[in-house]
Scaffold this motif. Structure first.
Motif, mmCIF file in Angstrom:
data_model
loop_
_atom_site.group_PDB
_atom_site.id
_atom_site.type_symbol
_atom_site.label_atom_id
_atom_site.label_comp_id
_atom_site.label_asym_id
_atom_site.label_seq_id
_atom_site.Cartn_x
_atom_site.Cartn_y
_atom_site.Cartn_z
ATOM 1 N N TYR A 125 -9.658 11.290 10.505
ATOM 2 C CA TYR A 125 -9.578 10.457 9.307
ATOM 3 C C TYR A 125 -10.945 10.207 8.669
ATOM 4 O O TYR A 125 -11.097 10.277 7.449
ATOM 5 C CB TYR A 125 -8.909 9.121 9.668
ATOM 6 N N THR A 131 -5.125 11.084 4.810
ATOM 7 C CA THR A 131 -4.873 9.641 4.973
ATOM 8 C C THR A 131 -3.421 9.425 5.414
ATOM 9 O O THR A 131 -2.619 10.354 5.423
ATOM 10 C CB THR A 131 -5.157 8.869 3.668
ATOM 11 N N SER A 132 -3.098 8.179 5.722
ATOM 12 C CA SER A 132 -1.800 7.923 6.368
ATOM 13 C C SER A 132 -0.612 7.886 5.408
ATOM 14 O O SER A 132 0.516 8.084 5.829
ATOM 15 C CB SER A 132 -1.861 6.576 7.088
ATOM 16 N N ARG A 133 -0.857 7.576 4.158
ATOM 17 C CA ARG A 133 0.231 7.340 3.179
ATOM 18 C C ARG A 133 1.199 6.261 3.655
ATOM 19 O O ARG A 133 2.399 6.294 3.375
ATOM 20 C CB ARG A 133 0.977 8.623 2.854
ATOM 21 N N LEU A 134 0.659 5.304 4.361
ATOM 22 C CA LEU A 134 1.480 4.182 4.822
ATOM 23 C C LEU A 134 1.569 3.061 3.790
ATOM 24 O O LEU A 134 2.292 2.082 3.987
ATOM 25 C CB LEU A 134 0.905 3.609 6.128
ATOM 26 N N SER A 135 0.816 3.181 2.698
ATOM 27 C CA SER A 135 0.689 2.044 1.782
ATOM 28 C C SER A 135 2.016 1.486 1.264
ATOM 29 O O SER A 135 2.195 0.266 1.263
ATOM 30 C CB SER A 135 -0.255 2.383 0.624
ATOM 31 N N ASN A 153 -6.858 7.586 -2.707
ATOM 32 C CA ASN A 153 -7.779 6.468 -2.973
ATOM 33 C C ASN A 153 -9.036 6.903 -3.723
ATOM 34 O O ASN A 153 -9.488 6.230 -4.651
ATOM 35 C CB ASN A 153 -8.171 5.789 -1.655
ATOM 36 N N ASP A 202 3.439 1.980 -4.091
ATOM 37 C CA ASP A 202 2.795 0.975 -3.239
ATOM 38 C C ASP A 202 2.217 -0.188 -4.056
ATOM 39 O O ASP A 202 1.379 -0.935 -3.545
ATOM 40 C CB ASP A 202 1.723 1.603 -2.349
ATOM 41 N N ASN A 218 -3.907 -4.067 -5.683
ATOM 42 C CA ASN A 218 -4.078 -3.447 -6.993
ATOM 43 C C ASN A 218 -5.123 -4.210 -7.811
ATOM 44 O O ASN A 218 -6.073 -3.625 -8.343
ATOM 45 C CB ASN A 218 -2.732 -3.416 -7.734
HETATM 46 P P1 FAD Z 1 -5.096 4.923 4.214
HETATM 47 O O1 FAD Z 1 -6.437 5.448 3.890
HETATM 48 O O2 FAD Z 1 -4.329 5.643 5.250
HETATM 49 O O3 FAD Z 1 -5.309 3.394 4.639
HETATM 50 C C1 FAD Z 1 -4.385 2.673 5.462
HETATM 51 C C2 FAD Z 1 -3.922 1.419 4.748
HETATM 52 O O4 FAD Z 1 -5.012 0.554 4.505
HETATM 53 C C3 FAD Z 1 -3.298 1.673 3.380
HETATM 54 O O5 FAD Z 1 -1.965 2.060 3.491
HETATM 55 C C4 FAD Z 1 -3.492 0.341 2.694
HETATM 56 O O6 FAD Z 1 -2.511 -0.592 3.075
HETATM 57 C C5 FAD Z 1 -4.835 -0.118 3.249
HETATM 58 N N1 FAD Z 1 -5.926 0.269 2.352
HETATM 59 C C6 FAD Z 1 -6.592 1.435 2.316
HETATM 60 N N2 FAD Z 1 -7.571 1.411 1.384
HETATM 61 C C7 FAD Z 1 -7.502 0.195 0.813
HETATM 62 C C8 FAD Z 1 -8.241 -0.452 -0.218
HETATM 63 N N3 FAD Z 1 -9.264 0.139 -0.834
HETATM 64 N N4 FAD Z 1 -7.889 -1.698 -0.578
HETATM 65 C C9 FAD Z 1 -6.875 -2.343 0.041
HETATM 66 N N5 FAD Z 1 -6.146 -1.784 1.024
HETATM 67 C C10 FAD Z 1 -6.449 -0.538 1.408
HETATM 68 N N6 FAD Z 1 -3.390 -0.034 -2.424
HETATM 69 C C11 FAD Z 1 -2.127 -0.493 -2.353
HETATM 70 O O7 FAD Z 1 -1.553 -0.569 -1.261
HETATM 71 N N7 FAD Z 1 -1.472 -0.890 -3.488
HETATM 72 C C12 FAD Z 1 -2.047 -0.847 -4.720
HETATM 73 O O8 FAD Z 1 -1.419 -1.250 -5.702
HETATM 74 C C13 FAD Z 1 -3.376 -0.324 -4.813
HETATM 75 N N8 FAD Z 1 -3.984 -0.209 -6.020
HETATM 76 C C14 FAD Z 1 -5.271 0.283 -6.079
HETATM 77 C C15 FAD Z 1 -5.908 0.375 -7.324
HETATM 78 C C16 FAD Z 1 -7.197 0.870 -7.428
HETATM 79 C C17 FAD Z 1 -7.865 0.958 -8.766
HETATM 80 C C18 FAD Z 1 -7.873 1.277 -6.258
HETATM 81 C C19 FAD Z 1 -9.265 1.825 -6.344
HETATM 82 C C20 FAD Z 1 -7.258 1.181 -5.019
HETATM 83 C C21 FAD Z 1 -5.958 0.683 -4.904
HETATM 84 N N9 FAD Z 1 -5.304 0.580 -3.661
HETATM 85 C C22 FAD Z 1 -4.029 0.077 -3.597
HETATM 86 C C23 FAD Z 1 -6.024 0.856 -2.399
HETATM 87 C C24 FAD Z 1 -5.896 2.284 -1.849
HETATM 88 O O9 FAD Z 1 -6.139 3.221 -2.851
HETATM 89 C C25 FAD Z 1 -4.538 2.576 -1.214
HETATM 90 O O10 FAD Z 1 -4.185 1.540 -0.326
HETATM 91 C C26 FAD Z 1 -4.544 3.875 -0.436
HETATM 92 O O11 FAD Z 1 -4.905 4.937 -1.269
HETATM 93 C C27 FAD Z 1 -3.161 4.124 0.134
HETATM 94 O O12 FAD Z 1 -3.111 5.369 0.776
HETATM 95 P P2 FAD Z 1 -2.951 5.465 2.341
HETATM 96 O O13 FAD Z 1 -1.811 4.616 2.798
HETATM 97 O O14 FAD Z 1 -2.911 6.900 2.683
HETATM 98 O O15 FAD Z 1 -4.301 4.810 2.849
#
Ligand code: FAD
Length: 492
Positions: free
Chosen positions: A222, A234-238, A341, A372, A378
């Protein structure tokens, strides 16, 4: 025995659900209800979230039924609907998970007060965060505004282990329940979410499957892969976390167990957990500064000279800006309900800096199109990129979409996938087709401006314009003026 009513909210799961576990621990009369909030105004779930909600509720209905119970579905203002059901049942107790956003908190308070006035025992449980926001304090006793010390404090505070799902659930008395289909949460004509089914599996089973797959296949790598939109790093768990299909505590312990089992995976898993920490941080901020949903944390940004330009906004929304990485991200968002992200940061920076459009416009579009879409994350993400939030990227840090593309999508595979018009371009030009020499463009049959839009703005000029606007705002807001300060916690 008078029943216990369990109100489901952003916690659509049975495992590690403290409110449900407490209700089932000492009662055979437990009634489960979900209320579609039709009174949330502009914070009703957006289109993509509604799609997800349908799938998540269908999965929860099935999981409850498989244990002998029944999930009651009703719609309306949850404060009224929950109390009406509690009265109908002559409930002894009302249990539910805490919520941290302004409306969720107001609803919790209203139900608490109405239940208490009737002599019912109303209890709010943790379960959606690793640590409760009011338990984390800086040395001087205030809330955190900087991530790293917050993260350290969270590590000291967080404890507890996940609790299992109940084996059996009681069958409730005969009660009126809506059919999920009657809520019309999924789009019909046009069915813009047709492709979502192939990518996502809403619900607790899908969530746990994705977590297991990520931990066994990708988590160890990761740290290196998380910034690469051209990889499944990434995990796409969001969305699963957003709808509470998994508790963060469950994810945390599963990740720790995986790190213990897989030699060499520690750094990747630590880095993944730190991202989970960013989610906690965003919730912490929203809890302490509820007005962040619309207002910048750095109050001086209220004076920022944002532009109004519906044509540019539409081009951004549609992925037609002529800047490949931006367009690829916006099309990925539209077609899948999710965006990587790194690319979220790039498209957001392009909107608020190169186009000089307000972050609220971007936040609203994400709210409608992300599966998500999460108020805390957000708003936190947008304010961070715009430079007006806590621990934010400084405004003068303008992401260059060409350099970002060259660094994180070096072969252009991500761009070519989402912007197929550029599929024939050599990697050197895929992130800046406008720079391709005419003879080379001619040889590949690609004509900039005809096959793909010319860039909406010149990246250099628009960067300079953004920096000038920022400087103008700083000059206009005298340092002693109250508008130059940050908001105090809990003000609105
Ligand atoms: P992974 O990298 O696998 O991370 C694991 C978990 O950690 C995520 O599922 C999420 O819950 C949390 N996480 C990761 N990065 C962040 C971050 N920067 N801020 C807060 N939590 C994070 N995330 C959302 O869940 N909902 C949104 O509406 C959202 N809007 C965003 C808007 C902008 C402009 C930006 C820059 C980021 C936003 N994010 C949001 C944060 C982040 O982009 C996503 O959580 C992430 O891309 C989700 O993919 P993942 O589950 O593969 O993340």
């Amino acid at each position: 025995m008078r029943p216990t009513l369990v109100w489901f909210r952003q916690d659509l799961r049975l495992a590690d659900h403290p409110a449900l576990a407490a209700a089932c621990a000492d009662s055979d009369a437990v009634v489960l209800v979900y209320v579609l909030d039709t009174a949330a105004g502009d914070r009703e779930p957006g289109g993509a979230s509604r799609w997800w909600l349908h799938g998540s509720l269908a999965a929860l209905e099935d999981a409850v039924a498989a244990r002998g119970g029944r999930l009651i579905l009703r719609r309306g203002d949850p404060a009224q609907v929950v109390m009406a059901l509690a009265d109908e049942l002559n409930a002894e107790r009302i249990f539910f998970s805490r919520s941290y956003d302004p409306r969720g908190r107001a609803l919790g308070r209203a139900i608490h007060d109405a239940g208490a006035a009737r002599g019912m025992h109303v209890k709010r449980f943790p379960g959606s965060l690793l640590a409760e926001p009011e338990h984390l304090r800086t040395g001087s006793g205030g809330p955190f505004k900087v991530f790293t010390p917050f993260w350290r404090a969270l590590g000291r505070q967080f404890e507890g282990f996940p609790v299992g799902a109940p084996d059996a659930l009681p069958r409730p008395p005969r009660l009126v329940s809506d059919s999920l289909d009657s809520w019309g949460l999924r789009p019909r004509s046009p069915d813009w979410a047709a492709g979502f089914e192939d990518i996502w599996e809403p619900g607790e089973v899908g969530a746990q499957g994705r977590l297991t797959e990520f931990l066994s296949e990708a988590a160890a790598e990761y740290d290196g892969a998380r910034d690469r939109p051209d990889q499944e790093g990434t995990s796409r768990l969001s969305p699963h976390l957003r709808f509470g299909e998994l508790s963060p505590r469950f994810v945390w312990h599963a990740a720790r167990a995986a790190a213990a089992e897989q030699a060499g995976s520690g750094a990747g898993i630590d880095s993944f957990l730190r991202e989970l920490g960013w989610r906690e941080f965003c919730y912490h901020l929203l809890y302490h500064w509820p007005e962040l949903t619309t207002k910048p944390l750095r109050a001086q940004f209220a004076e920022f000279p944002w532009r109004e330009d519906p044509t540019a906004l539409r081009a951004w929304q549609r992925g037609q800006t002529g800047v490949p990485l931006v367009d690829a991200g916006m099309r990925q968002l539209w077609q899948t309900g999710w965006m990587h992200n790194r690319v979220r940061m790039v498209v957001a920076s392009f909107l608020v800096k190169n186009l000089l459009l307000p972050w609220q416009a971007g936040e609203a579009w994400f709210w409608d199109t992300l599966v998500d879409a999460d108020l805390a994350n957000n708003v936190g993400g947008w304010q961070w990129v715009a430079g007006c939030g806590a621990d934010a990227a400084p405004y003068f840090r303008v992401f260059n979409p060409v350099r970002q593309g060259e660094k994180f999508d070096p072969e252009g595979a991500y761009v070519k996938h989402w912007v197929p018009e550029l599929a024939a371009l050599p990697p050197k030009y895929v992130h800046q087709p406008w720079a391709m020499p005419p003879q080379l463009a001619g040889a590949s049959g690609f004509q900039p401006g005809r096959d793909y839009p010319a860039p909406l703005v010149d990246l250099g000029d628009s960067r300079r314009r953004a920096l000038a606007a920022y400087q103008g705002m700083r000059d206009a807001v005298a340092p002693t003026s109250s508008a130059a300060t940050e908001r105090s916690p809990g003000t609105s």
